[in-house]
Design a protein around this motif. Structure first.
Motif: not given
Lengths: 124, 124
Positions: A110-115
């Protein structure tokens, strides 16, 4: 003497940039002795770009510099942790806060750091 | 595909071990492909020891293993962050919680990570 041993690994040491407030690991890059000295002199993170083979003042183009609050060195003097304030909020060229934005947990990615920014707007 | 590119840096990638609860960066070591596979299979951190030139099950001797909760990979697939639980509380062979126990702040060096065990008691 608080200084990395640049002779151990061909003149470069890995430097981990960690957000001084949140503890998030933002990126890992490499320093040579010149980058180390420039970082101490300026209080802003400088690295050696292995791909471009040149001194790299992180954020020098985008303005997203890394203000260094403290530096930690490991037990065998060949790795650094920079405790930094990331101006602009993002360390990654993709616009995400951290270069480590993909995470594997129990077999799921999954993705764990925001844009934080649109790279097309910052790097023209 | 969530896997490091081992070809970019001579078969090894740096792996940062970070305490999953506190966010403290505990150590940096290197993985080859075998260490990566063994880490995924066992859920405990395995590295490649560059000094001993062998697979290294961290804590295999002392019992102070690193239980891996998640793994993060960076934007160019050549660096890992392991979010771990450090059994025994210390990652450093000196007995300190973190290998990064010396810190430079405003020109002053101080210790920033506590002593957890006496290495003379653990490594006999």
């Amino acid at each position: 003497m608080f200084a990395p041993d640049f002779d151990k690994q061909g003149g470069l040491v890995p430097a981990i940039a960690q957000d001084a407030d949140t503890g998030e690991v933002l990126m890992l890059a490499y320093m040579n002795e010149e980058a180390w000295k420039r970082t101490l002199e300026t209080g802003e993170a400088h690295y050696w770009s292995r791909s471009r083979q040149c001194l790299w003042h992180k954020g020098g183009t985008s303005g997203h510099v890394q203000k260094v609050r403290s530096i930690r060195i490991d037990c065998d003097d060949d790795t650094l942790v920079l405790m930094i304030e990331q101006v602009g909020g993002a360390a990654c060229h993709t616009g995400r806060r951290s270069c480590f934005f993909r995470e594997l947990v129990n077999g799921e990615v999954s993705e764990c750091s925001p844009m934080v920014f649109d790279p097309k707007e910052v790097y023209r």
